[in-house]
Design an enzyme around this catalytic site. Structure first.
Site, PDB file in Angstrom:
ATOM      1  N   ARG A   1      46.674  28.058  28.703  1.00  0.00           N
ATOM      2  CA  ARG A   1      45.606  27.993  27.704  1.00  0.00           C
ATOM      3  C   ARG A   1      45.417  29.373  27.079  1.00  0.00           C
ATOM      4  O   ARG A   1      46.070  30.348  27.487  1.00  0.00           O
ATOM      5  CB  ARG A   1      44.293  27.495  28.317  1.00  0.00           C
TER       6      ARG A   1
ATOM      7  N   ASP B   1      49.923  31.154  41.769  1.00  0.00           N
ATOM      8  CA  ASP B   1      48.889  32.185  41.661  1.00  0.00           C
ATOM      9  C   ASP B   1      49.630  33.519  41.680  1.00  0.00           C
ATOM     10  O   ASP B   1      50.247  33.870  42.698  1.00  0.00           O
ATOM     11  CB  ASP B   1      47.920  32.069  42.845  1.00  0.00           C
ATOM     12  N   VAL B   2      49.594  34.245  40.581  1.00  0.00           N
ATOM     13  CA  VAL B   2      50.411  35.467  40.489  1.00  0.00           C
ATOM     14  C   VAL B   2      49.933  36.583  41.413  1.00  0.00           C
ATOM     15  O   VAL B   2      50.606  37.595  41.564  1.00  0.00           O
ATOM     16  CB  VAL B   2      50.505  35.985  39.027  1.00  0.00           C
TER      17      VAL B   2
ATOM     18  N   ASN C   1      50.681  37.894  31.115  1.00  0.00           N
ATOM     19  CA  ASN C   1      49.474  37.555  30.349  1.00  0.00           C
ATOM     20  C   ASN C   1      48.296  37.150  31.222  1.00  0.00           C
ATOM     21  O   ASN C   1      47.146  37.385  30.841  1.00  0.00           O
ATOM     22  CB  ASN C   1      49.831  36.407  29.383  1.00  0.00           C
TER      23      ASN C   1
ATOM     24  N   TYR D   1      37.616  45.343  35.466  1.00  0.00           N
ATOM     25  CA  TYR D   1      38.632  44.793  34.559  1.00  0.00           C
ATOM     26  C   TYR D   1      39.149  45.892  33.629  1.00  0.00           C
ATOM     27  O   TYR D   1      40.358  46.051  33.444  1.00  0.00           O
ATOM     28  CB  TYR D   1      37.992  43.654  33.769  1.00  0.00           C
TER      29      TYR D   1
ATOM     30  N   LYS E   1      42.916  47.270  33.419  1.00  0.00           N
ATOM     31  CA  LYS E   1      43.731  47.230  32.194  1.00  0.00           C
ATOM     32  C   LYS E   1      44.229  48.627  31.838  1.00  0.00           C
ATOM     33  O   LYS E   1      45.362  48.795  31.388  1.00  0.00           O
ATOM     34  CB  LYS E   1      42.937  46.613  31.042  1.00  0.00           C
TER      35      LYS E   1
ATOM     36  N   THR F   1      39.248  32.776  21.865  1.00  0.00           N
ATOM     37  CA  THR F   1      39.834  31.720  22.698  1.00  0.00           C
ATOM     38  C   THR F   1      38.678  30.880  23.250  1.00  0.00           C
ATOM     39  O   THR F   1      37.511  31.278  23.156  1.00  0.00           O
ATOM     40  CB  THR F   1      40.612  32.322  23.888  1.00  0.00           C
TER      41      THR F   1
HETATM   42  N1  LIG Z   1      40.301  36.609  25.103  1.00  0.00           N
HETATM   43  C1  LIG Z   1      40.054  37.877  24.820  1.00  0.00           C
HETATM   44  O1  LIG Z   1      39.100  38.237  24.095  1.00  0.00           O
HETATM   45  C2  LIG Z   1      40.987  38.953  25.347  1.00  0.00           C
HETATM   46  C3  LIG Z   1      40.853  40.251  24.852  1.00  0.00           C
HETATM   47  C4  LIG Z   1      41.695  41.246  25.327  1.00  0.00           C
HETATM   48  C5  LIG Z   1      42.666  40.944  26.282  1.00  0.00           C
HETATM   49  N2  LIG Z   1      42.757  39.689  26.773  1.00  0.00           N
HETATM   50  C6  LIG Z   1      43.780  39.437  27.799  1.00  0.00           C
HETATM   51  O2  LIG Z   1      44.627  38.405  27.357  1.00  0.00           O
HETATM   52  C7  LIG Z   1      45.092  37.654  28.480  1.00  0.00           C
HETATM   53  C8  LIG Z   1      44.782  36.169  28.262  1.00  0.00           C
HETATM   54  O3  LIG Z   1      43.391  36.037  28.058  1.00  0.00           O
HETATM   55  P1  LIG Z   1      42.752  34.619  27.654  1.00  0.00           P
HETATM   56  O4  LIG Z   1      41.422  34.917  27.065  1.00  0.00           O
HETATM   57  O5  LIG Z   1      43.743  33.819  26.907  1.00  0.00           O
HETATM   58  O6  LIG Z   1      42.518  34.003  29.112  1.00  0.00           O
HETATM   59  P2  LIG Z   1      42.189  32.491  29.563  1.00  0.00           P
HETATM   60  O7  LIG Z   1      41.970  31.626  28.388  1.00  0.00           O
HETATM   61  O8  LIG Z   1      41.159  32.612  30.624  1.00  0.00           O
HETATM   62  O9  LIG Z   1      43.566  32.038  30.249  1.00  0.00           O
HETATM   63  C9  LIG Z   1      44.014  32.709  31.390  1.00  0.00           C
HETATM   64  C10 LIG Z   1      45.298  32.082  31.845  1.00  0.00           C
HETATM   65  O10 LIG Z   1      45.726  32.758  33.030  1.00  0.00           O
HETATM   66  C11 LIG Z   1      45.792  31.813  34.110  1.00  0.00           C
HETATM   67  N3  LIG Z   1      45.440  32.486  35.346  1.00  0.00           N
HETATM   68  C12 LIG Z   1      44.235  33.018  35.683  1.00  0.00           C
HETATM   69  N4  LIG Z   1      44.284  33.505  36.935  1.00  0.00           N
HETATM   70  C13 LIG Z   1      45.559  33.290  37.374  1.00  0.00           C
HETATM   71  C14 LIG Z   1      46.237  33.556  38.594  1.00  0.00           C
HETATM   72  N5  LIG Z   1      45.623  34.162  39.629  1.00  0.00           N
HETATM   73  N6  LIG Z   1      47.540  33.202  38.694  1.00  0.00           N
HETATM   74  C15 LIG Z   1      48.167  32.590  37.674  1.00  0.00           C
HETATM   75  N7  LIG Z   1      47.588  32.304  36.497  1.00  0.00           N
HETATM   76  C16 LIG Z   1      46.280  32.647  36.366  1.00  0.00           C
HETATM   77  C17 LIG Z   1      44.836  30.686  33.710  1.00  0.00           C
HETATM   78  O11 LIG Z   1      45.108  29.440  34.347  1.00  0.00           O
HETATM   79  P3  LIG Z   1      44.420  29.050  35.763  1.00  0.00           P
HETATM   80  O12 LIG Z   1      42.974  29.415  35.676  1.00  0.00           O
HETATM   81  O13 LIG Z   1      44.670  27.585  35.902  1.00  0.00           O
HETATM   82  O14 LIG Z   1      45.157  29.826  36.807  1.00  0.00           O
HETATM   83  C18 LIG Z   1      45.151  30.615  32.215  1.00  0.00           C
HETATM   84  O15 LIG Z   1      46.375  29.962  32.002  1.00  0.00           O
HETATM   85  C19 LIG Z   1      44.424  38.256  29.702  1.00  0.00           C
HETATM   86  O16 LIG Z   1      45.266  39.199  30.304  1.00  0.00           O
HETATM   87  C20 LIG Z   1      43.204  38.944  29.123  1.00  0.00           C
HETATM   88  O17 LIG Z   1      42.776  40.012  29.923  1.00  0.00           O
HETATM   89  C21 LIG Z   1      41.951  38.671  26.324  1.00  0.00           C
END
Ligand SMILES: NC(=O)c1ccc[n+]([C@@H]2O[C@H](COP(=O)([O-])OP(=O)(O)OC[C@H]3O[C@@H](n4cnc5c(N)ncnc54)[C@H](OP(=O)(O)O)[C@@H]3O)[C@@H](O)[C@H]2O)c1
Length: 256
Positions: free
Chosen positions: A19, A67-68, A90, A154, A158, A188
């Site tokens: 997602r 789970d990574v 990611n 966090y 990062k 998102t």
């Molecule tokens: N959204 C933002 O505003 C934003 C801004 C800057 C950076 N980021 C970075 O972008 C990346 C993606 O963010 P997002 O907002 O798209 O996150 P998200 O919608 O919460 O999706 C996170 C994904 O990682 C998986 N995940 C979480 N914990 C995990 C684990 N222990 N092992 C394997 N998979 C795991 C989740 O699936 P499950 O929960 O099923 O495991 C999901 O597929 C992250 O690194 C985040 O820090 C996001």
């Protein structure tokens, strides 16, 4: 102008590809012809459109539950992977909680997910990437380059991740390139909770006038993973950053 990439015959691993940004990155590589493996703790929600069916429009996406943070899960994830060209680290994120009011366990879990897990996955991928001349992309965050109140652990993780990428780029050159996409405030489903659903107001603080999308981040990943000279780099996908609060205040003063 249209920029197209041909990743046919290449295999890409996207952690957390079920997602949000990860799903967008997985779709983009699959649409460019790659064979994509995604992992997460749970299968993709139906709304995500993952996995993409095999077809003429692109490659395919295969889900592996992992789970990574767990070394055994990461081993299982790599079982049967005889080739790998790109790893996108990611999976990441954090709940919003002030350090003084949250547990040491939570802080440890956040560091494990956002710093140690990408290290574990990159290390396991290294021999495959060295054989293919591949690359690693870390999904970083602006939280790692400016204060991140409410998500301090966090932000620290990062910042460490960005530095780790630069170190690995130097250790693994020239065989394997390692780069970071430093993502700004992104729109998102999960982010809706983080920003209180106030996407419009958040967008107004970004010079580009909108939050980043999964497509914006995926475009940077497609470019970084294509053969090139860039390694050890941080690509800012943040729409110009965040306009500082003092700037709003002084503009108000001026307009009075
Ligand atoms: N959204 C933002 O505003 C934003 C801004 C800057 C950076 N980021 C970075 O972008 C990346 C993606 O963010 P997002 O907002 O798209 O996150 P998200 O919608 O919460 O999706 C996170 C994904 O990682 C998986 N995940 C979480 N914990 C995990 C684990 N222990 N092992 C394997 N998979 C795991 C989740 O699936 P499950 O929960 O099923 O495991 C999901 O597929 C992250 O690194 C985040 O820090 C996001």
């Amino acid at each position: 102008m249209t920029v197209t990439y041909d990743y046919a015959g290449k295999r890409v691993l996207v952690t957390g590809g079920t997602r949000g940004l990860g799903a967008g990155i997985a779709h983009a590589f699959a649409a460019a012809g790659a064979d994509v493996v995604i992992c997460a703790r749970n299968p993709a929600p139906a709304s995500s459109g993952v996995p993409l069916p095999t077809g003429a429009a692109g490659g395919r996406i295969r889900f592996v539950r992992a789970d990574v943070r767990d070394a055994d899960d990461v081993e299982r994830l790599f079982d049967g992977l005889d080739r790998l060209d790109v790893v996108v680290n990611n999976a990441g994120g954090s709940p919003y909680a002030n350090v003084a009011e949250s547990s040491a366990r939570l802080h440890r879990r956040v560091l494990e997910l956002n710093l140690l897990a990408p290290l574990l996955v990159a290390r396991r991928a290294h021999p495959l990437l060295a054989a293919s001349g591949g690359s690693v992309i870390m999904i970083g965050s602006v939280s790692g380059v400016r204060p991140s109140p409410g998500t301090s652990a966090y932000g620290a993780a990062k910042a460490g991740l960005h530095h780790l990428a630069a170190c690995l780029a130097a250790e693994w050159a020239p065989a394997v390139r390692v780069n970071t996409v430093v993502v700004g405030l992104a729109r998102t489903e999960e982010a809706a909770g983080h920003y209180g659903g106030a996407f419009g107001q958040v967008a107004a603080t970004i010079p580009a006038g909108r939050m980043a999308t999964a497509e914006d981040v995926a475009a940077a990943c497609l470019w970084l993973a294509a053969p090139g000279y860039v390694t050890g780099a941080q690509i800012l996908v943040h729409g110009g950053g965040e306009t500082p609060a003092w700037n709003w205040l002084t503009s108000d003063e001026i307009s009075r």
